[in-house]
Design a protein around this motif. Structure first.
Motif, PDB file in Angstrom:
ATOM      1  N   LEU A 161       0.849  -1.183   0.000  1.00  0.00           N
ATOM      2  CA  LEU A 161       0.000   0.000   0.000  1.00  0.00           C
ATOM      3  C   LEU A 161       0.886   1.235   0.000  1.00  0.00           C
ATOM      4  O   LEU A 161       1.810   1.358   0.818  1.00  0.00           O
ATOM      5  CB  LEU A 161      -0.918   0.017   1.219  1.00  0.00           C
ATOM      6  CG  LEU A 161      -1.982   1.119   1.237  1.00  0.00           C
ATOM      7  CD1 LEU A 161      -2.978   0.915   0.096  1.00  0.00           C
ATOM      8  CD2 LEU A 161      -2.713   1.151   2.581  1.00  0.00           C
ATOM      9  N   MET A 162       0.597   2.160  -0.917  1.00  0.00           N
ATOM     10  CA  MET A 162       1.448   3.333  -1.100  1.00  0.00           C
ATOM     11  C   MET A 162       0.588   4.583  -1.233  1.00  0.00           C
ATOM     12  O   MET A 162      -0.505   4.551  -1.802  1.00  0.00           O
ATOM     13  CB  MET A 162       2.296   3.152  -2.355  1.00  0.00           C
ATOM     14  CG  MET A 162       3.235   4.292  -2.674  1.00  0.00           C
ATOM     15  SD  MET A 162       4.197   3.916  -4.178  1.00  0.00           S
ATOM     16  CE  MET A 162       5.141   5.434  -4.335  1.00  0.00           C
ATOM     17  N   LYS A 163       1.089   5.672  -0.688  1.00  0.00           N
ATOM     18  CA  LYS A 163       0.539   6.990  -0.985  1.00  0.00           C
ATOM     19  C   LYS A 163       1.436   7.603  -2.035  1.00  0.00           C
ATOM     20  O   LYS A 163       2.627   7.805  -1.796  1.00  0.00           O
ATOM     21  CB  LYS A 163       0.514   7.871   0.268  1.00  0.00           C
ATOM     22  CG  LYS A 163      -0.207   9.222   0.086  1.00  0.00           C
ATOM     23  CD  LYS A 163       0.580  10.270  -0.681  1.00  0.00           C
ATOM     24  CE  LYS A 163       1.889  10.619  -0.006  1.00  0.00           C
ATOM     25  NZ  LYS A 163       2.673  11.593  -0.824  1.00  0.00           N
ATOM     26  N   VAL A 172      11.035   4.977   3.890  1.00  0.00           N
ATOM     27  CA  VAL A 172       9.575   4.962   3.996  1.00  0.00           C
ATOM     28  C   VAL A 172       8.936   6.091   3.183  1.00  0.00           C
ATOM     29  O   VAL A 172       7.714   6.140   3.041  1.00  0.00           O
ATOM     30  CB  VAL A 172       9.113   5.060   5.464  1.00  0.00           C
ATOM     31  CG1 VAL A 172       9.468   3.789   6.221  1.00  0.00           C
ATOM     32  CG2 VAL A 172       9.717   6.277   6.156  1.00  0.00           C
ATOM     33  N   GLY A 173       9.737   7.003   2.659  1.00  0.00           N
ATOM     34  CA  GLY A 173       9.205   8.093   1.863  1.00  0.00           C
ATOM     35  C   GLY A 173      10.248   8.610   0.904  1.00  0.00           C
ATOM     36  O   GLY A 173      11.459   8.487   1.164  1.00  0.00           O
ATOM     37  N   GLY A 179       6.191   9.985  -2.766  1.00  0.00           N
ATOM     38  CA  GLY A 179       5.669   8.687  -2.351  1.00  0.00           C
ATOM     39  C   GLY A 179       5.917   8.383  -0.889  1.00  0.00           C
ATOM     40  O   GLY A 179       6.951   8.767  -0.325  1.00  0.00           O
ATOM     41  N   ILE A 180       4.965   7.701  -0.273  1.00  0.00           N
ATOM     42  CA  ILE A 180       5.115   7.176   1.094  1.00  0.00           C
ATOM     43  C   ILE A 180       4.679   5.720   1.085  1.00  0.00           C
ATOM     44  O   ILE A 180       3.580   5.393   0.614  1.00  0.00           O
ATOM     45  CB  ILE A 180       4.276   7.967   2.116  1.00  0.00           C
ATOM     46  CG1 ILE A 180       4.881   9.354   2.365  1.00  0.00           C
ATOM     47  CG2 ILE A 180       4.182   7.210   3.443  1.00  0.00           C
ATOM     48  CD1 ILE A 180       4.098  10.195   3.359  1.00  0.00           C
ATOM     49  N   GLY A 181       5.523   4.838   1.611  1.00  0.00           N
ATOM     50  CA  GLY A 181       5.178   3.431   1.733  1.00  0.00           C
ATOM     51  C   GLY A 181       4.346   3.199   2.983  1.00  0.00           C
ATOM     52  O   GLY A 181       4.904   3.006   4.068  1.00  0.00           O
TER      53      GLY A 181
END
Length: 593
Positions: A156-158, A435-436, A469-471
């Motif tokens: 899931l990613m933002k 993480v980002g 992006g953020i994981g």
């Protein structure tokens, strides 16, 4: 939530295939279950944590002015062909076909899709800047999925994307997103560092990674002990050591019959490893075939990303031993910069992968380029290979025994204790979990896909883009790597599945105990806490082990003995001992008095 109505499935056993703490503890706590390699089902418990992370990310993105949308996860081949990434993205791209033989991929990222959206929706500079984001499942076909959700194939990613009329507007939004990311990770209670990073496969002109600091991290980051400087080791600058000392030794041969490494040569000669220099050879194929002879100090290593960014190099490969022997007449362990030719003929083995030199491979004339790291360029009286098997040369000096290096550049990895590039303090090396990541893409995708708007003069202008992006699912694992003990997970409060658990110890079914537990549970919920009531009727030891394993920050025990004394037993997840508190003291401890 009553745990008697909730699916909570824990185990004491450590799964054999789980190598790191987060993978072990997520399986033991029942947060995830493996469906296939790198693909996991999130249980109700795991999903509660995932949603709490997702909510913080969404709130901060909204506060930063980004607008949420949702794009398809299945993407047509044609879009990826416009940017040239259908082939370039490599094996990580999961390609699929529909019943009409149309070709698609399961999206690993959404630059192409969002650029297609923008070129159809945005017509004027007056609609810019615009930042959109989504929180969505991605798929990248990792060769070796491992470490649970830390390096999964499905995750899931933002991902957010911004569109601008010029580079100045892009830069403003880049730092707006940078600050939003700082707020996200601070709110989640994580220890992190933002570091300068390579743009990698996504591309662009500027990039920062956000790393959660943890010993199990796959990435090495360098940071100053005297300032806020931090960078991925791939990007951290190794500063020049200063002026070179003059020669003090004569040039001489050293017999090294079996010593093929700098370490072995230094041990044989009884000198520090820092007095040696290693020679690493790379092949540049194509229109301008070259052999790149990279020189670094014996205790350093070549940073191939830095090397690839030097003018005239680009892509390269490590030279085969056969090619080195054909070009220089010795094996790699005895190679050195003294007396190297400026042009050689070698046989390219990329098409004929065999151990021994083959006459079937094509003969290619290559020019030889010597590139010295800054540290090597400042060395004097150093030791290198003699270009003859079984020998090294000592007392080597630039300008006297070999020409001054034509190219001097920072081509090495930094090491612990190096001076910080900003002149403040020295570098330390830590492990981090990415993480980002934020990128300034510029016009790479917009130009390829003809994404333009009309500027104030009515002329079409290619938009500038940013990517952020953020994981989301990786944050869950990273937080566990940073926060756990022998008993289990220790969630930072904002990520915990519940703020507190009320544990009811009532082996005889006492009505007063049930009533007190229910009342406390209801009151804490009214006060705004996300609370669970453990009414499963388990023995205290089993119940407490579960609550510690799943990492709930506050545990409150209601029991007949406590009610008789007018107290509740309280224990914070990081506490070593329990406390008996009356109601007012308990509420104060929970921050709701």
């Amino acid at each position: 939530m009553r745990l008697s109505q909730f699916h909570l499935s824990t185990t004491k056993e450590v799964p054999a295939d789980a190598e790191i703490a987060s993978h072990q503890l997520m399986l033991r706590a029942g947060m995830i279950r493996k469906l296939a390699a790198g693909i996991y089902t999130w249980s109700p418990l795991g999903l509660k944590v995932l949603r709490r992370v997702e909510n913080v990310v969404r709130e901060e993105m909204n506060a930063a002015g980004a607008v949420e949308m949702l794009m398809p996860s299945v993407q047509p081949k044609e879009l990826w062909e416009e940017t040239g990434r259908w082939e370039k993205f490599g094996g990580q791209l999961l390609k699929i076909s529909d019943r009409k033989h149309g070709e698609f991929c399961y999206g690993p990222t959404h630059e192409e899709v969002v650029t297609d959206f923008a070129r159809n929706e945005l017509k004027s500079y007056k609609q810019l800047p615009l930042t959109v984001y989504q929180i969505q499942t991605k798929f990248r076909d990792e060769i070796r999925p491992r470490f649970g959700v830390m390096r999964a194939r499905e995750f899931l990613m933002k991902d957010a994307y911004s569109f601008h009329i010029d580079a100045e507007s892009l830069d403003t939004e880049y730092w707006n997103m940078y600050r939003a990311y700082e707020r996200v990770f601070t709110r989640l209670g994580l220890g992190f560092r933002a570091v300068h990073a390579d743009t990698g496969a996504i591309g662009g002109s500027a990039s920062h990674e956000f790393h959660v600091l943890a010993d199990s991290g796959e990435d090495a980051i360098a940071f100053s002990d005297g300032s806020d400087y931090a960078a991925n080791v791939e990007m951290a600058e190794a500063v020049s050591p200063g002026e070179r000392a003059g020669p003090a030794e004569d040039l001489r041969d050293v017999d090294t019959p079996t010593q093929t490494t700098c370490e072995a040569v230094a041990e044989l000669m009884g000198i520090p490893l820092t007095r040696t220099a290693k020679t690493v050879v790379y092949c540049v194929d194509g229109e301008d075939p070259q052999l790149i002879v990279a020189l670094v100090r014996g205790d350093h290593s070549v940073n191939e990303i830095k090397l690839s960014k030097l003018d005239g190099i680009g892509g390269f490969r490590t030279a085969e031993e056969s090619e080195i022997r054909a070009a220089f007449g010795c094996s790699p362990g005895f190679l050195g910069p003294v007396g190297l030719p400026t042009k050689v003929s070698t046989r390219a083995l990329e098409a004929v992968r065999i151990d021994e030199f083959s006459s079937r491979a094509p003969n290619i004339e290559r020019r030889v380029r010597v590139i010295a790291d800054r540290t090597v360029a400042a060395m004097s009286d150093f030791v290198v290979g003699a270009n003859r098997d079984g020998f090294h040369i000592a007392g080597v000096n630039w300008g006297r025994d070999l020409p001054e290096p034509a190219v001097v550049a920072d081509i090495r990895n930094v090491v612990e204790g190096d001076p910080s590039p900003d002149g403040k303090g020295n570098l330390a090396i830590a492990r981090g979990i990415e993480v980002g990541h934020v990128f300034q893409l510029g016009d790479r995708y917009a130009a390829a896909m003809d994404a333009t708007v009309l500027d104030e003069n009515g002329k079409a202008r290619v938009m500038s883009m940013g990517c952020y992006g953020i994981g989301v699912s990786r944050i869950v694992a990273a937080a566990i790597e940073q926060n756990h003990d022998d008993a289990g997970i220790i969630w930072p409060q904002p990520m915990a599945p519940w703020d507190a658990v009320v544990c009811m110890i009532n082996p005889k079914g006492d009505a007063a105990t049930i009533e007190a537990a229910e009342a406390l549970y209801a009151d804490l919920r009214k006060a705004g806490l996300d609370v669970a009531l453990d009414d499963r009727g388990l023995r205290p030891g089993v119940m407490f082990a579960d609550i510690e394993l799943i990492g709930v920050p506050h545990r409150i025990v209601v029991s007949p003995r406590g009610l008789e004394a007018g107290t509740f037993e309280y224990r914070g997840r990081r506490d070593s001992e329990s406390q008996n508190l009356d109601r007012s003291a308990l509420l104060e401890k929970l921050g709701i008095a």
